[in-house]
Design a protein around this motif. Sequence first.
Motif, mmCIF file in Angstrom:
data_model
loop_
_atom_site.group_PDB
_atom_site.id
_atom_site.type_symbol
_atom_site.label_atom_id
_atom_site.label_comp_id
_atom_site.label_asym_id
_atom_site.label_seq_id
_atom_site.Cartn_x
_atom_site.Cartn_y
_atom_site.Cartn_z
ATOM 1 N N LEU A 133 -7.490 -59.504 21.436
ATOM 2 C CA LEU A 133 -8.376 -57.961 21.604
ATOM 3 C C LEU A 133 -7.895 -57.215 22.197
ATOM 4 N N ASP A 134 -6.334 -57.965 22.791
ATOM 5 C CA ASP A 134 -5.174 -57.178 23.876
ATOM 6 C C ASP A 134 -4.355 -56.666 22.688
ATOM 7 N N ASP A 135 -3.659 -58.527 22.012
ATOM 8 C CA ASP A 135 -3.191 -57.834 21.172
ATOM 9 C C ASP A 135 -3.379 -57.874 20.150
ATOM 10 N N LEU A 136 -4.067 -57.448 19.038
ATOM 11 C CA LEU A 136 -4.384 -56.348 18.418
ATOM 12 C C LEU A 136 -4.035 -55.222 18.637
ATOM 13 N N ARG A 137 -4.899 -54.724 20.122
ATOM 14 C CA ARG A 137 -4.501 -53.427 20.734
ATOM 15 C C ARG A 137 -3.080 -52.697 20.877
ATOM 16 N N ASN A 138 -2.295 -53.572 20.840
ATOM 17 C CA ASN A 138 -1.159 -53.436 21.248
ATOM 18 C C ASN A 138 -0.708 -53.685 19.984
ATOM 19 N N ILE A 139 -0.870 -54.748 19.212
ATOM 20 C CA ILE A 139 0.005 -54.464 17.850
ATOM 21 C C ILE A 139 -0.267 -52.974 16.924
ATOM 22 N N ILE A 140 -1.392 -52.781 17.180
ATOM 23 C CA ILE A 140 -1.878 -51.352 16.545
ATOM 24 C C ILE A 140 -1.350 -49.553 17.347
ATOM 25 N N SER A 141 -0.670 -49.444 18.352
ATOM 26 C CA SER A 141 -1.002 -48.979 19.502
ATOM 27 C C SER A 141 1.153 -48.756 19.311
ATOM 28 N N ASN A 142 2.015 -49.762 19.370
ATOM 29 C CA ASN A 142 3.376 -50.476 19.149
ATOM 30 C C ASN A 142 4.132 -50.342 18.170
ATOM 31 N N GLY A 143 3.187 -50.838 17.035
ATOM 32 C CA GLY A 143 3.429 -51.714 16.098
ATOM 33 C C GLY A 143 4.165 -53.090 16.611
ATOM 34 N N LYS A 144 4.481 -53.611 15.126
ATOM 35 C CA LYS A 144 5.802 -54.763 15.281
ATOM 36 C C LYS A 144 5.297 -55.526 13.545
ATOM 37 N N GLY A 145 7.480 -55.751 13.309
ATOM 38 C CA GLY A 145 7.780 -55.546 12.710
ATOM 39 C C GLY A 145 7.964 -54.244 11.837
ATOM 40 N N ARG A 146 7.223 -54.093 10.437
ATOM 41 C CA ARG A 146 7.150 -53.783 9.955
ATOM 42 C C ARG A 146 6.052 -52.593 9.846
ATOM 43 N N MET A 147 5.408 -52.992 11.145
ATOM 44 C CA MET A 147 4.513 -51.962 10.705
ATOM 45 C C MET A 147 4.813 -51.116 12.083
#
Length: 116
Positions: free
Chosen positions: A77-91
Amino acid sequence: MKTFRLIIAACSLTLSLTFSFAPTPVSAQTQPTDAGATLTANPVFQKNCAKCHGKTAEGRHFAGPPLISEKTAATSLDDLRNIISNGKGRMPKFATKLTPEEIDTLVQQIQALNKK
């Protein structure tokens, strides 16, 4: 014989209409049981995520990956939250576009979608 066929056809039509249009009782307390429908019906998802991840969260060719996958299910859940908040790759990052509550709701809905 024609009368008999007509009666059978009328009965079949009546039964079809009765069962296909019968109202389903819904209480005000009822929560959606389909996590996918909950996520994909979320206006925040439709406005910010569906363009890349698809309207049904199953991904889009040459765009965002599916949110229904073993990889996503294994993500914390923390990683999902971090990816949505801070982006990752092209996101892109969404920390400035979404509230923390909206991000948490998306994370919970993505997790629930993968538990089906």
